[in-house]
Every structure is written in C-alpha cells, then in structure tokens.
Design an enzyme around this catalytic site. Structure first.
Site, short mmCIF file in Angstrom:
data_model
loop_
_atom_site.label_atom_id
_atom_site.label_comp_id
_atom_site.label_asym_id
_atom_site.label_seq_id
_atom_site.Cartn_x
_atom_site.Cartn_y
_atom_site.Cartn_z
N TYR A 90 0.79 -1.23 0.00
CA TYR A 90 0.00 0.00 0.00
C TYR A 90 0.82 1.29 0.00
CZ TYR A 90 -3.83 -3.16 1.05
OH TYR A 90 -4.75 -4.17 0.98
N PRO A 103 -11.60 -0.85 -1.72
CA PRO A 103 -12.78 -1.68 -2.00
C PRO A 103 -14.04 -1.01 -1.47
CG PRO A 103 -11.69 -2.49 -0.04
CD PRO A 103 -10.87 -1.32 -0.54
N HIS A 329 -7.78 0.90 2.25
CA HIS A 329 -7.52 -0.50 2.55
C HIS A 329 -6.27 -0.78 3.37
CE1 HIS A 329 -8.32 -4.62 2.25
NE2 HIS A 329 -8.11 -4.85 0.99
N SER A 445 -6.03 -14.92 5.21
CA SER A 445 -5.78 -14.22 6.47
C SER A 445 -4.68 -14.90 7.27
CB SER A 445 -7.06 -14.19 7.30
OG SER A 445 -6.80 -13.66 8.58
N SER A 545 -10.89 -12.65 -4.36
CA SER A 545 -11.12 -12.65 -2.92
C SER A 545 -12.52 -13.14 -2.61
CB SER A 545 -10.94 -11.24 -2.36
OG SER A 545 -11.17 -11.23 -0.97
N GLN A 546 -12.61 -14.00 -1.61
CA GLN A 546 -13.92 -14.42 -1.10
C GLN A 546 -14.32 -13.45 0.01
OE1 GLN A 546 -16.06 -18.42 0.59
NE2 GLN A 546 -14.07 -17.97 1.42
#
Length: 668
Positions: A90, A103, A329, A445, A545-546
């Site tokens: 980032y 997002p 984010h 994660s 991504s879920q």
C-alpha cells in the site's frame, strides 16, 4: 470467515496472546516457488529461473545470509513481515486509491420516497457507528474465531481498532498510516459530512453527551440547507484525494501554506469517519452501476468530489437510494469491513426499543462548514485531478452477476471446499477466455498470529491447469470420471496451499521479506528478484477474494494490473454473487466475456459432479462394482500420464507479458 465468540477482545486486540508469524525455511519456499511457476513459464524461462534459485539458495550464499537476518528480525519484532508488507502493498504504491486500491461494500438499494428519508437513514447509520465505536473504545468487541480450514483459532483483533482512528497521509514517495493514539490529544468526537462537494463538521458529542438520532437528523437537515445556500461556487477539494498519491502529496503541500486550509485538513484527518450525502446519479440503479458509484462516485460531474479517500471509512448515502461504504484498505482487511457493516445494517433493522438513546441536547449550534483558500495553482491541480478521475471512471468495466443455479450447499454435498471449488472455477473461466494460465492472487488471512494481515494463495496450480485443459481440450479425449479425478486433485491442491498460507508458510511474504532485507542491508538486489519469472509471478492478472456476508450486500474492487481482472465473490447457500472488474482500455480483457465463461464453467462443473455421482450411486447400488474398480485403476494411470503430457506441452507456450504495476489489493 471468522465467527464471533463471547469473550472480550482486549487480550487479542494487540495479538500479544497469539503466537508470532512463523518464518518458513528457505529451501521449502524456493522449492514451492519453482513448483508454482514451472507451468507459467516457457521451458527456457524456467531453466534460467531454476539456475538462479539454485544460486540464491546455495549453502553460504546470499539467500542463507538474508534468511539468517530475517530470523533475527523475527526475534525482535511482533511480526517480522508487517512493515515490509504494508509498505509494498500500500504505502509505496503511487496509484490513485479509487478503483485501484479502495474496495467498497454495496448495500441493498434503498427506497427513499422523500429527501428526509435519506437523512433519517443517515442519522440512524451514524447512531450505529457511534454504538460500534463505543464497543471498540471499551474493548468489548467479541473476539473473532477462525472458521473453515483449521477452525477454532482465536484471531488478532488489532485491525478493528484502525476503523475510526487512522488516516492515510500522502507522501511524495511513500504514504504514512497515521494512528490516532495519543494521551495528549483528545479522542475525535466529530464526523465529517460531505454534501455538494463541501465538508461540514458534525459534532456527535456535546457537553459529554452523545447526540441522539433526532438531534443528528436536525444537524443533517441544517447541513443540506447550508450546502444548498452557498452563493459562490465551491471548489471540489475532495477531487485532489482521488489523484495519484505523489500528485496528492504535492497538492496537499500547497494547501498547507494557508492556515485556513491547515485547519480544515486537520478536522478531516482527525474525524471518526465521513458520511457522504450524494446527489442522485441519474442512471439506472443496477448492481453494476451501484458498485461503480461506490468505487469512484461517478466522476467529477457526479459525486466524485464528494469524497475524501484517505479516511478508512466513507459511508455513501445517495438521495436515489444508492448506498454503501468505501474504505481505505491499508488500515484493515475486508473481513473487518464486513463485520463492521453487518453490525450497522443489523443495528438499523433492529427493534428501536433495543437502541440506546442519549437525552436530547437543546440549542444545538449549526455544524461548521470547512473553508478553503484556493490559489490559481490549486485550481489547476483540481482540474488535473478531475480529468484523471474521469478517465478512470470511463475505463472501469464492472459486471456484477448473481449466479443462481446453485450455491455453497451443492458444493458441500460434493464434500468439497466451496472456496477451493470457486477458485478452480475462476481458473477455468480465465483459461476459456484467454487460453493460458496466469499468476493468480487469492488473499488468505494470517490473523492467527500477532499483527497478522494476509498472504497469497497461489490458485493457478499445476493441478488446476490439468483440470481446465481437460475441460477445454477435446483432443485429450478424457472420460468424465477422469475429469472428476482431476477436479478433486485441483481442489485438494488449492486446499493444501490455503492451509500453508493461513499458517504463515506460504511463499509470497517470505520472498518479499528476503528481497526487502537485501535492500535494507544495501546488498545488490539478488538476480532471483530481477528475473522475468519473478515479475510474472507478481503480475497478478487475476486478483480474487472471497468476501462472504450474512446480510444482503456485496463487495467490489478494481483490477490490480492494466490487463487484469478483479474477481470478488460472495458464496451463499443457493447462489453466488460475483463482482468482476477489468479495464476497457485493455484489448485483452472483457468483464462480460469473463462472466459468461465463468457461468458456463460452473454449470459444466455441476454437470460433471452430477454425472459422476450417478455412476458412483450405481456402483454403491451393487451394479458391477468390479468393473468400476478396474475403471478407477485405469483412470489413475491414464490421467497421471495425460497431466504430465499436458504440463509438458504447456511449458512450450510462452507467457504473455504486459508491463507490471504494483499489487494493490489483497482480501481475506
């Protein structure tokens, strides 16, 4: 997705009670790297990479030196990769935040019949935000526990405490994630309300008492009247935050020359969050349109200037019912955004009798409008930012599709992981569209560890390639049972890599740490990191991504490379919501075509499962089981041979390369 327990998050807030992120062995990471890349490279490219990896990992070599330094770093730090990762993912990224990085969660379409309805919705939402913040301030938020693979593990809660207390400060070369943790400065007690490109300070605590919803509504009404009564045209200062990070840092430096601007910037940067009261966008309210509006506001001609992208949480409330939240984010992952927004939506639909109300505060003074002194230089910078945002708006190709033929219940009945199954489906979709495999990112994660964020699940496995080739190449002439075996192999490979990633043993963070340690030690960048294979490995054409939810809403984001796709999915019991994005300027991509191939692939996978289940049921019913055993033996031998032939042939196909940009978007 983590679930909530009943114990306090105080002990897990900083993660002190959790183990440190492990450091994989150098040999394991290098071996996995070669396996992940072999089928994505030409034979010549792979041979070169193999030699460079061998040199890097040689005993007494530079890789061993860097590994030893990382071992030392792990002893001293709570999380050895955290700073490296945050900077790389980032803070050093110079791309504009809208679409590229930030997002959004898209709420259900609201039916506001009158302007006051949207303000009531806003007041109710703000009240929920204050309730949630009170839980955070008291460290009373329940601890998240892992669910799915290796379930039951407590997760680090630190990210939640960045929701309303942090700010991304632009810099010329690198941004700074500022945390409002000070014993000297008071806690922020105001929200910034954006309306008609103007910013207003809404104090939510007055005389040590929190405003109730009636008072909040009164203040919001005052703000809308003030915004509409401004005689002089107001410069859309918020557009500056939508620019590239270096450009915004330079513009901010110019703004800071005036004390009026410094005061306004300070109030925005220290606020709890933003509430953006948007004008109707005048377009059809499809899911795709609403998703795009959340990501970029429709550009400077609509609500693009009614934003301040550096704040972690911006709640978008459109007069036409287009509502949601867009987040910066760097402060937290998608699951934190989901948990917060789910709390708010459940709060807003709950019984009013359960809502805590403060007594009304009488004689409320009007909210303060933030003022700006704009020199001709600033006006010119705003015009430039507006032009770039409009190009970004014109470039985004967003497609939101609700796949209703089946959901995760059907997948679970096949004794398969829904996430792994969908990931294989995404590989099939891309291969059908483009005829080749590409480096793929799926966020995993690492919150099982102190200060854990994410690592990458490399979904473009050799097993997935074998399956998608089997489904698309009729020349292979494979039976359904052979294809089914390949599907199970692909899902097993995906699941195994997922476990590696969530237990801190994946390769991406490790390779990043080795690369950054070389830079820190002022060692010449090792050849493994200048190799074409490494560039290919980090050019994530498919960024996935879920983001599952328990209430009606969905997540969306943009691609992370010019010729890529952003593919976010929300699996429900009987359907799956896909948000697919790409850039219209790319001649390689088409969101509509990708979705078409994705739907066809998911239907084909279901048909394959059903056909093979029918055969299995016949066998279980006693119809010629010996023939089935013989068939399975032949399948295993034949499919192994064809997988090998398939991968050997693939190595001779060159990987198409487009100039890489930095990865900007992981999710849980």
């Amino acid at each position: 997705m983590p679930i909530l327990s009943r114990e306090s998050s105080k002990d897990c807030a900083s993660g002190d009670a959790l183990p440190k992120l492990p450091l994989p062995s150098l040999s394991d990471t290098l071996a996995t790297y070669l396996r992940c890349m072999k089928h994505l490279l030409t034979e010549e490219q792979f041979n070169q990479t193999q030699n460079l990896v061998k040199q890097f990992g040689a005993p007494g070599g530079v890789g061993e030196l860097l590994q030893n330094k990382l071992v030392e770093k792990r002893e001293k730090k709570a999380n050895w990769v955290y700073d490296y990762w945050l900077n790389d993912m980032y803070l050093k990224n110079r791309l504009a935040l809208p679409v590229n990085s930030s997002p959004a969660m898209v709420f259900p379409q609201q039916n506001f019949k009158a302007p006051i309805d949207s303000l009531r919705f806003a007041a109710h939402l703000i009240s929920g935000v204050l309730e949630y913040k009170a839980l955070l301030d008291a460290h009373a938020l329940p601890v998240d526990y892992a669910r799915g693979q290796l379930s039951g593990t407590p997760l680090c809660m630190e990210q939640y405490y960045h929701l309303f207390t942090s700010y991304r400060l632009p810099g010329p070369d690198k941004d700074t994630l500022v945390a409002q943790k000070s014993n000297v400065m008071p806690e922020p007690e105001h929200i910034i309300v954006a309306c008609k490109n103007q910013f207003f300070v809404l104090d939510v605590v007055i005389n040590f008492r929190r405003l109730n919803e009636r008072d909040l509504l009164t203040q919001l009404e005052k703000i809308t009247k003030m915004a509409g009564s401004e005689d002089e045209p107001v410069p859309p200062i918020g557009l500056l935050t939508s620019d590239g990070r270096t450009e915004w840092a330079q513009a901010r430096s110019v703004l800071m020359k005036e004390s009026t601007n410094r005061d306004s910037l300070d109030m925005i940067e220290r606020c709890i969050c933003l509430v953006c009261l948007d004008e109707p966008n005048g377009t059809e309210q499809s899911d795709a349109t609403r998703a795009a509006m959340m990501l970029h506001g429709g550009g400077p001609g609509m609500n693009g200037g009614n934003r301040w992208y550096d704040k972690p949480m911006q709640f978008i409330l459109g007069a036409d019912g287009c509502c949601g939240v867009v987040c910066e984010h760097s402060a937290f992952e998608g699951i934190v955004l989901v948990q917060c927004t789910e709390y708010l939506l459940k709060y807003m639909t709950g019984s009013p009798s359960k809502l805590v109300r403060a007594a009304s505060v009488s004689e409320l003074s009007a909210p303060r409008r933030l003022r700006w002194k704009c020199s001709p230089e600033i006006q010119k910078l705003i015009t430039s930012s507006a032009d770039k945002l409009q190009r970004l708006v014109n470039n985004l190709d967003m497609n939101v599709y609700k796949f209703s033929d089946y959901g995760k219940d059907f997948i679970k009945k096949q004794k398969m992981s829904p996430d792994a199954y969908i990931q294989v489906g995404l590989q099939l979709a891309y291969y059908r569209c483009h005829g080749r495999p590409v480096s793929t990112y799926e966020s995993a994660s690492t919150r099982r560890f102190q200060k854990g964020r994410v690592d990458n699940i490399r979904s473009a496995t050799p097993e997935a390639l074998a399956f998608v080739r089997a489904m698309t190449d009729k020349k292979l002439n494979l039976s359904d049972m052979e294809k089914m075996e390949m599907l199970r192999c692909a899902i097993n490979a995906q699941t195994k890599y997922t476990v590696l990633a969530i237990t801190g043993m994946a390769i991406d963070n490790h390779l990043l740490g080795l690369r950054e340690m070389a830079s820190e030690m002022k060692i010449e960048k090792p050849a493994i990191f200048t190799d074409k294979a490494y560039l290919i490995s980090n050019h994530f054409i498919l960024s996935t991504s879920q983001v599952p939810t328990t209430v009606e809403m969905f997540c969306c984001y943009g691609p992370v490379v010019p010729n890529g796709y952003g593919a976010c999915y929300n699996p429900q019991s009987d359907h799956i919501i896909f948000s697919v994005s790409s850039f219209l300027e790319s001649l390689e991509t088409s969101s509509a075509e990708f979705v078409k191939c994705l739907v066809q692939g998911l239907l084909d996978m279901k048909d394959l499962c059903n056909k093979c289940n029918s055969v299995s049921n016949l066998v279980e019913g006693g119809k010629n089981p010996s023939a089935e055993i013989k068939m399975q033996t032949e399948i295993e031998n034949k499919s192994s041979q064809k997988i090998s032939e398939s991968n050997t042939k693939q190595q001779r196909n060159p990987q198409v390369m487009v100039k890489s940009t930095k990865l900007t978007f992981p999710e849980e």
